[in-house]
Design an enzyme around this catalytic site. Structure first.
Site, PDB file in Angstrom:
ATOM      1  N   GLU A 288      76.653  -9.350  43.448  1.00 51.24           N
ATOM      2  CA  GLU A 288      77.659  -8.784  44.358  1.00 51.24           C
ATOM      3  C   GLU A 288      78.829  -9.748  44.538  1.00 51.24           C
ATOM      4  OE1 GLU A 288      77.850  -5.892  45.692  1.00 51.24           O
ATOM      5  OE2 GLU A 288      75.838  -5.049  45.463  1.00 51.24           O
ATOM      6  N   ASP A 523      73.036   0.334  35.003  1.00 46.12           N
ATOM      7  CA  ASP A 523      74.363   0.804  34.592  1.00 46.12           C
ATOM      8  C   ASP A 523      75.314  -0.207  33.955  1.00 46.12           C
ATOM      9  OD1 ASP A 523      74.579  -0.473  37.017  1.00 46.12           O
ATOM     10  OD2 ASP A 523      75.238   1.272  38.124  1.00 46.12           O
ATOM     11  N   GLU A 645      75.130  11.677  46.635  1.00 47.24           N
ATOM     12  CA  GLU A 645      74.692  10.417  46.041  1.00 47.24           C
ATOM     13  C   GLU A 645      73.603  10.619  44.976  1.00 47.24           C
ATOM     14  OE1 GLU A 645      76.011   7.511  46.716  1.00 47.24           O
ATOM     15  OE2 GLU A 645      74.504   6.001  46.316  1.00 47.24           O
ATOM     16  N   GLU A 785      82.819   5.961  40.962  1.00 41.39           N
ATOM     17  CA  GLU A 785      82.439   6.161  39.555  1.00 41.39           C
ATOM     18  C   GLU A 785      82.969   7.452  38.934  1.00 41.39           C
ATOM     19  OE1 GLU A 785      80.261   5.423  41.963  1.00 41.39           O
ATOM     20  OE2 GLU A 785      80.028   3.293  41.523  1.00 41.39           O
TER      21      GLU A 785
END
Ligand SMILES: *[C@@H]1O[C@H](CO)[C@@H](O)[C@H](O)[C@H]1NC(C)=O
Length: 869
Positions: A288, A523, A645, A785
């Site tokens: 992060e 991902d 989501e 995204e």
């Protein structure tokens, strides 16, 4: 985002590329604030419940269609789970309150009740129930807010540099490639001249989007400047990312791109104030921190023409701390890095359960930093990870892809016995040290002493296994993996002893299956492959090979066409659990499928498109369009026009032709009607039995009621009369089919919903759009995204379809998320009046709004041939 200024390649021969980095990293944050953030409840009585109904699993019962020919036989379906107890009430198991929309329109925040104060203990934002699966254990407290009490005189520990325990000798450093960059095919389409009318309309949209950005930036600036996040409803801030100003740093490039240079320059003053050497939080979530802070700083540095030196200086300052996480025997990073000197001064090992996306998505930022500083150390750090990933690629339970979790410790633990090494104390202890235990809530410190304890490693039990002995030798990096297990680099476990049998990246210890997919947790490992290839000027072929190999498997095993009502040809990505590598192309026996759609996975459309162009895989371009359109469809499907989501759909049996099959769909929503009927009957029988028993109890006291019994019965409102010995009730219920007037009521015969009605009720109660079989997470947390892929599709194809769809998405998102201060995550996209979650993650300004903006800007603005996004 990386800038590739090709001109400079010719001007300054030594510089192979000058690239601009800015948040290419989509926040792989599968730990949304919303998961733990308090729900802002509108009027208590009117508001829908916080959580969505959760029905039983309906997944994985249907066929699977690989993308690439030849067609492969369907895998064996996972056994359907029995439907929950049926009966009349079953469909209504869903909270009926869901249907009651709150009276307040979503934008009116005037009478939002005050949410509870954020809990300052650990927030397990990690797992999205139903999407990521229950096996996702203690890894990844990406978000963690620690609030320290005001304590004047509290010592403030600061990170310090210590000599490395496992240094890489300078002659062994993996160096940035040099030489003439390879030609990378052009990405952007040729755009036709737009008419004046078109231009006016486009500029209007652009202005609308910019106004939204300004609105949210203003809210952040006035309420939360220098903090990680704004609370967009209540006002105030949160600091889940170490409190260094995540939104500030992450948004810099957007400020620049949208022409807000004054704000950008003013923000530089705030950047100077950041102190990366301390935090109220004890561990740095490396991934992060890299994507939000390091990426944010480097990207801003490059996009602003490398004029603001403070940005690079700060990036270096941060990177010097982060590079310490790589100081392990095998140079795999500790992903949750304790920065306090007590801890940094000790040797460590990487963890046995690391999220693939976290370890696999550090490459771009460190590479870019290496290019800017000419420090090979930064490149070496991530090149070693790439090498390990490459070695592992064909040795997984789905060869070609990497499991969602990997053991990065470098020590094989399962074969401890066979290695004939000394026992590790009591077996339970040895076991306990290796099997990851569920996360223990850590209390935030409330006083100075507990703060020092909290920061100090001696109190960090869960990190125990990542400590290694001082005498541990660095791994031999160049050696061929040896067949004989060697014990070295001992690991201290709780029993105080351990040892290491070396290995590369592997499945986590004691796992009998691994999960594979493109969703959260894996991902960006895939996404970074083509991007890193571009960043390195095409000089490292490794990234191309790894991408192409993994995509073969993605096409064959992961992508599927969902069954939907119209005949739009879409693609989604499944999550596959594998117990062993398939024996051949037709062997699906070891695989089980979850056919899902998740917002996080929507990045893949853009990835396929970029991969198609740079690696010349034309068929992937249509795949990219179908995949991106799947996300667009998911937006269009809900009441708000926003994709949830996470949800599940059905896979087509045949990707070439897939008409809607109502029978099949209904079967999934109500897989066992007979079972429902039977359950209802059983329940009825049981009720009858207990009613009869109750009646019997009524009679007994009539014969010999004890005092207690009498009292008991009396409580039920049944009166007895006469003497103890002889009195009987005036009427025996036994003889009567009718319930006794003053006796126990007999249950009604069950009325079980028919299959059709049950399905209808479920669709209504759960607000399932046609084609959805389950919605596992209903919220929208301002994620980028989907619009990111729509933007890339537009720039790469020039097809106006994407602008049209993107605008609809913008309108929906804007309408439902805007607050007085900024924009907020919402709790349920299927509700006509969703509630605010009072959360605005940094990616809203840093990415989502940026992509909306770039979709409508002139295609030459941040051209994808100059920048890698
Ligand atoms: C529709 O689905 C049902 C149940 O899976 C199946 O038996 C039937 O053959 C399907 N119909 C068509 C036209 O494919």
């Amino acid at each position: 985002m990386l800038r590739i200024r090709r001109y400079r390649v010719f001007v300054a021969f030594t510089i192979i590329f000058v690239l601009t980095v800015f948040h290419f990293a989509r926040s792989r944050d599968w730990s949304p604030a919303a998961e733990s953030a308090p729900l802002v409840d509108l009027a208590e009585s009117n508001g829908p419940p916080a959580s969505a109904p959760d029905h039983d699993s309906t997944s994985s019962q249907h066929g699977f269609v690989p993308e690439s020919p030849p067609q492969i036989a369907k895998p064996e379906a996972k056994k359907p789970e029995p439907e929950a107890v049926g009966g009349a009430g079953a469909a209504g198991a869903t909270d009926s309150k869901l249907d009651t929309p709150p009276k307040t329109p979503p934008k009116d925040t005037s009478h939002i009740s005050k949410p509870d104060k954020i809990d300052s203990t650990v927030q397990y934002g990690n797992s999205i129930p139903g999407i990521l699966g229950p096996d996702f254990g203690p890894q990844g407290q990406g978000r963690l807010e620690v609030t320290l009490p005001d304590a004047p005189g509290r010592p403030e520990p600061h990170w310090r540099k210590f000599p490395e325990h496992f240094p890489v000798p300078s002659e062994k450093l993996i160096k940035l490639p040099t030489g003439q960059p390879n030609k990378i095919p052009k990405l952007q389409a040729q755009f036709a001249e737009e008419s004046a009318v078109e231009q006016v309309a486009r500029n209007q949209k652009l202005a609308t989007i910019k106004e939204a950005f300004e609105h949210a930036w203003k809210g952040y600036k006035s309420n939360a400047m220098g903090h990680d996040e704004l609370r967009p409803v209540e006002g105030g801030y949160r600091d889940p990312f170490l409190g260094w100003g995540a939104t500030l740093v992450d948004s810099l490039d957007s400020l620049w791109i949208m022409g807000m240079e004054d704000e950008f320059v003013a923000a530089m003053e705030e950047i100077k104030k950041i102190d990366f050497t301390t935090s109220s939080r004890k561990d740095i979530p490396v991934f992060e921190t890299v994507i939000r802070y390091l990426g944010g700083l480097l990207g801003a540095y490059d996009i602003s023409g490398q004029k603001y030196r403070v940005l690079l200086d700060k990036a270096i300052e941060l990177a010097e701390i982060l590079i310490g996480a790589f100081d392990t025997p095998n140079r795999m990073p500790v992903m949750y890095y304790n920065w306090a000197p007590d801890y940094v001064s000790q040797p460590h090992r990487a963890n046995t359960r690391v999220v693939l996306a976290e370890i696999g998505s550090l490459s771009m930022e460190f590479t870019r930093l290496a290019q800017l500083t000419k420090e090979d150390r930064y490149y070496d750090a991530i090149a070693r990870i790439t090498n390990e990933l490459e070695k592992m690629q064909d040795n997984t339970r789905l060869p070609g892809m990497w499991p969602i979790q990997v053991d990065a410790s470098g020590c094989k633990k399962a074969h401890r016995k066979s290695a004939q090494l000394p026992p590790l104390g009591k077996p339970e202890e040895a076991q306990g040290a290796n099997v990851p235990s569920p996360p223990m809530p850590m209390r935030a410190p409330t006083d100075v002493e507990s703060y020092m304890n909290y920061i100090s490693p001696s109190h960090q039990k869960r990190d125990a296994e990542s400590f290694v002995h001082e005498d541990t030798e660095p791994a031999v990096y160049d050696a061929v993996p040896t067949q004989t297990p060697v014990a070295r680099a001992p690991v201290i476990n709780e029993a105080g002893k351990s040892y290491c049998e070396e290995q590369g990246l592997a499945s986590p210890p004691y796992s009998s299956s691994d999960r594979f997919g493109l969703g959260g947790q894996s991902d960006s490992t895939y996404e970074y492959l083509p991007k890193e290839y571009m960043l390195l000027g095409g000089l490292v072929d490794q990234y191309r090979k790894m991408y192409q190999r993994s995509m073969e498997v993605v096409r064959d095993y992961i992508l599927f066409r969902p069954m939907i009502k119209d005949d739009r040809d879409l693609r989604f990505a499944a999550t596959v659990t594998s117990t062993r590598p398939p024996a051949g192309k037709d062997d699906f026996d070891s695989l089980s499928y979850q056919y899902e759609g998740t917002h996080l996975t929507c990045f893949a459309g853009g990835m396929f498109a970029v991969g198609a162009k740079i690696f010349d895989i034309p068929s992937d371009m249509s795949l990219a369009a179908k995949f991106t359109d799947g996300c667009v469809w998911s937006y269009e499907a809900t009441a708000t026009g926003i994709m949830p989501e996470g949800f599940e759909v059905l896979s087509c049996e045949n990707a070439a032709s897939c008409p809607w099959n109502e029978t099949r769909y209904n079967e999934v929503l109500d897989p066992h009607p007979e079972y429902r009927v039977k359950q209802a009957e059983l329940v009825y029988e049981k009720k009858v039995k207990s009613a009869k028993q109750a009646q019997k109890d009524l009679e007994k006291p009539a014969k010999a009621p004890s005092h207690d019994q009498e009292n008991q019965v009396a409580k039920r409102g049944v009166k007895f009369h006469g003497s103890e010995e002889t009195t009987t009730p005036s009427k025996t219920v036994e003889d009567s089919a009718e319930p006794h007037a003053s006796g126990v009521a007999m249950p009604d015969k069950p009325s079980v919903l028919s299959h059709e009605d049950f399905v209808k009720a479920r669709i209504q109660d759960e607000r399932l759009p046609a084609g959805f079989t389950k919605i596992s997470s209903r919220k929208y947390i301002l994620r980028p995204e989907a619009i990111e892929s729509v933007f890339i599709m537009y720039r790469l194809t020039g097809d106006n379809y994407w602008r049209e769809k993107g605008w609809k998405m913008y309108e929906a998102v804007s309408a439902y998320t805007r607050t007085e201060l900024a924009h907020s995550a919402i709790h349920d996209v299927t509700s006509g009046a969703p509630l605010f979650l009072d959360s605005m993650e940094s990616f809203w300004l840093a990415e989502t709004l940026k992509y909306f903006y770039l979709l409508f800007s002139d295609p030459s603005v941040v051209s994808l041939d100059e920048y890698v996004l």
